[in-house]
Enzyme design. Structure first.
Site, PDB file in Angstrom:
ATOM      1  N   PHE A   1       0.856  -1.190   0.000  1.00  0.00           N
ATOM      2  CA  PHE A   1       0.000   0.000   0.000  1.00  0.00           C
ATOM      3  C   PHE A   1       0.887   1.234   0.000  1.00  0.00           C
ATOM      4  CE2 PHE A   1      -2.229   3.624   1.679  1.00  0.00           C
ATOM      5  CZ  PHE A   1      -3.400   3.596   0.950  1.00  0.00           C
TER       6      PHE A   1
ATOM      7  N   ASP B   1       9.365   3.011   1.826  1.00  0.00           N
ATOM      8  CA  ASP B   1       8.209   3.833   2.164  1.00  0.00           C
ATOM      9  C   ASP B   1       7.985   3.670   3.666  1.00  0.00           C
ATOM     10  OD1 ASP B   1       5.747   4.904   2.746  1.00  0.00           O
ATOM     11  OD2 ASP B   1       4.709   4.031   1.015  1.00  0.00           O
TER      12      ASP B   1
ATOM     13  N   LYS C   1       2.617  11.067   7.339  1.00  0.00           N
ATOM     14  CA  LYS C   1       1.826  10.791   8.537  1.00  0.00           C
ATOM     15  C   LYS C   1       2.329  11.537   9.788  1.00  0.00           C
ATOM     16  CE  LYS C   1      -0.842   6.994   6.899  1.00  0.00           C
ATOM     17  NZ  LYS C   1      -0.529   5.874   6.018  1.00  0.00           N
TER      18      LYS C   1
HETATM   19  C1  PLP Z   1      -0.789   5.971   4.532  1.00  0.00           C
HETATM   20  C2  PLP Z   1       0.269   5.479   3.639  1.00  0.00           C
HETATM   21  C3  PLP Z   1       0.505   6.079   2.384  1.00  0.00           C
HETATM   22  C4  PLP Z   1      -0.369   7.147   1.814  1.00  0.00           C
HETATM   23  O1  PLP Z   1      -0.405   8.316   2.573  1.00  0.00           O
HETATM   24  P1  PLP Z   1      -1.566   9.386   2.302  1.00  0.00           P
HETATM   25  O2  PLP Z   1      -1.164  10.551   3.161  1.00  0.00           O
HETATM   26  O3  PLP Z   1      -2.840   8.744   2.736  1.00  0.00           O
HETATM   27  O4  PLP Z   1      -1.559   9.690   0.854  1.00  0.00           O
HETATM   28  C5  PLP Z   1       1.574   5.613   1.635  1.00  0.00           C
HETATM   29  N1  PLP Z   1       2.352   4.622   2.078  1.00  0.00           N
HETATM   30  C6  PLP Z   1       2.158   4.027   3.273  1.00  0.00           C
HETATM   31  C7  PLP Z   1       3.074   2.944   3.715  1.00  0.00           C
HETATM   32  C8  PLP Z   1       1.093   4.422   4.077  1.00  0.00           C
HETATM   33  O5  PLP Z   1       0.870   3.794   5.248  1.00  0.00           O
END
Ligand code: PLP
Length: 401
Positions: free
Chosen positions: A141, A226, A255
Site C-alpha cells: 500500500f 516507504d 503521517k
Molecule cells: C498511509 C500510507 C501512504 C499514503 O499516505 P496518504 O497521506 O494517505 O496519501 C503511503 N504509504 C504508506 C506505507 C502508508 O501507510
C-alpha cells in the site's frame, strides 16, 4: 435521531462513500484519548493510521501551528519563506540524507520518489526513457493515485480505474530471492514498505531488509523504503530500516511528520538522486509551506524530547507480551508486532465485528482485510492507559476467535 445518527446521516447524504467508518462521531482529542459527540471517551488504538504518534492536539505542536498561522501560512515556492529551510535542515539532520523534498500527502511523496528513481535511471544508469522498471511487493500500500493503484494487487483499490501506469514488477513481500530474479537491465528502483501497514502489519522474515539492501547495491538499483507508516518511531526505532541497518537511497516519510495537525510528507535522498529534479520538473503549491514547516519542526522535537522511539519499543513489547499471554493463541492465525505496530489476525473474517465491539467497549481500532485488527496507539500513551485499554480489549479480542 441521536446526535451521532444525525451527523452520520449528513455525511452519508452529502459525502462520497469512499470510506466505511465505524459509527462514532468524534469531536475532541487529547493525547491517547478521543471523545465523541455523545460525550463518550475512547482509547485511540488507531492513531489516525499512525499520523498522531505524538498524541492528539499535542500542546507544543498546536502552539507552533497557531503561532505560525498568525504570522504567515502560504507563500508558494515561487518565493522563499523563513520556515522551510529550518524544516529541511532538521529532517536532513534526523535522517542523515543530504537533501529533502517536501510534499503534503503520503501518496504525493511516493509519486515524487517514483519520478526521482525513473529520472535517475535515465540519467545515471542509461535506461531508455519509458523503459524504467520499479520492483514493488505484493500486498503493498503506497497511496491512491492512478499510478500508485496501478501497481497494487488489491482489486478494490484498482477496479475501474485503468488504464494503469506501466513500469512496475510485483514480487512476493519478504522474498529477497524473488527480488533478485525480478531485477533486469531496465530496473531502476525498488519500492517497499519495511513492514506492510495497510496490508495488515505484515512482517518480513529476519534478514530480508538487509538482503534487499545488498541486492540493490549489487545491481545498482535504487532502494526506496516507504516509511510513511513505519517511520518516526512506530516500530520501536526512529526508522524501521534501522532494525537491519538497511539504509535506503530514498526514504519516504509522512503521517506523523506533523503529529497529525497538518498534511506533511517528504522524500529524502542524497544529491545524486535528488539533483535529478530541476526547476519546473516537480512541485506542489502547498509543499513546504510555513504552516507545515512549523508543525513539523515541533512534531519532530516532540518525538525526540519525549523519547517516543524508546517508548514504542518498550510499550510495544509489553502489549505484544500481554496479547500473546492472555489471548487463546491456538485459536488465532497470528498475533504479531514491531514496537507499537501490532496486529491480531483471526482465522475467520470477523475483524469488522471485532472493531465494532471494541468501539462499543471504548477502544477505537480498525479492521483490515476482513480478518486482521490493527492496534496502533499513539506512541506517547501512558503505560497505565495502555494496560487499561488492553484490559478492555483482550476479552473482546478473545471472544471472537
Ligand atoms: C498511509 C500510507 C501512504 C499514503 O499516505 P496518504 O497521506 O494517505 O496519501 C503511503 N504509504 C504508506 C506505507 C502508508 O501507510
Amino acid at each position: 435521531m441521536t446526535l451521532t445518527e444525525a451527523h452520520i446521516d449528513r455525511a452519508d447524504r452529502f459525502g462520497a462513500h469512499n470510506y466505511a467508518p465505524l459509527g462514532v462521531v468524534l469531536c475532541r482529542g487529547e493525547g491517547a484519548f478521543l471523545w465523541d459527540v455523545e460525550g463518550r471517551r475512547y482509547y485511540d488504538f488507531l492513531g489516525a493510521y499512525s499520523a498522531v504518534s505524538q498524541g492528539h492536539c499535542h500542546p507544543r505542536i498546536v502552539a507552533a501551528l497557531v503561532e505560525q498561522a498568525q504570522r504567515l501560512t502560504l507563500t508558494s515556492r515561487a518565493f522563499h519563506n523563513d520556515r522551510v529551510g529550518p524544516m529541511l535542515e532538521r529532517i536532513a539532520e534526523l535522517t542523515g540524507f543530504e537533501k529533502v523534498l517536501p510534499m503534503n500527502t503520503g501518496a504525493e511523496a511516493v509519486e515524487t520518489a517514483i519520478k526521482a528513481m525513473r529520472r535517475w535511471g535515465l540519467e545515471h544508469k542509461g535506461v531508455a526513457e519509458g523503459d524504467q522498471e520499479i520492483v514493488v511487493a505484493a500486498g503493498n500500500f503506497h497511496g491512491r493515485t492512478t499510478t500508485i493503484v496501478s501497481f497494487s494487487d488489491e482489486p478494490e483499490y484498482r477496479r475501474g480505474f485503468g488504464p494503469y501506469t506501466p513500469g512496475f514488477t510485483l514480487v512476493p513481500f519478504g522474498d529477497a530471492d524473488a527480488l533478485e530474479r525480478a531485477i533486469g537491465p531496465s530496473t531502476v528502483g525498488v519500492l517497499f514498505e519495511p513492514v506492510q501497514g495497510e496490508g495488515g502489519v505484515r512482517i518480513a522474515p529476519d534478514g530480508w531488509m538487509r538482503r534487499v539492501r545488498e541486492i540493490t547495491l549489487a545491481h545498482r538499483v535504487l532502494l526506496a523504503w516507504d516509511e510513511i507508516q513505519t517511520g518516526l518511531g512506530r516500530t520501536g526505532r526512529m526508522f524501521a530500516f534501522e532494525h537491519e541497518d538497511a539504509r535506503p537511497d530514498v526514504l519516504i516519510l509522512g503521517k506523523a511528520l506533523s503529529g497529525g495537525v497538518y498534511p506533511v510528507s517528504c522524500v529524502c535522498a542524497d544529491r545524486e538522486v535528488m539533483d535529478v529534479f530541476t526547476p519546473g520538473s516537480h512541485g506542489s503549491t502547498y509543499g513546504g509551506n510555513p504552516l507545515a514547516a512549523a508543525s513539523t519542526l515541533a512534531a519532530l522535537d516532540v518525538i525526540e524530547d519525549e523519547g517516543l522511539c524508546d517508548r514504542s519499543a518498550r510499550l510495544g513489547a509489553h502489549a505484544l507480551e500481554r496479547l500473546r499471554a492472555e489471548l487463546p493463541l491456538a485459536r488465532f492465525a497470528d498475533v504479531r508486532g514491531r514496537g507499537l505496530m501490532i496486529a491480531v489476525e483471526y482465522r475467520e473474517r470477523v475483524a469488522k465485528q471485532v472493531a465494532h465491539d471494541l468501539a462499543a467497549a471504548g477502544v477505537l481500532a480498525k479492521d483490515t482485510h476482513g480478518s486482521i485488527v490493527r492496534l496502533l496507539p499513539p506512541l506517547m500513551i501512558a503505560l497505565d492507559d495502555l494496560d487499561a485499554a488492553l484490559d478492555l480489549a483482550i476479552p473482546i479480542l478473545a471472544a471472537a476467535a
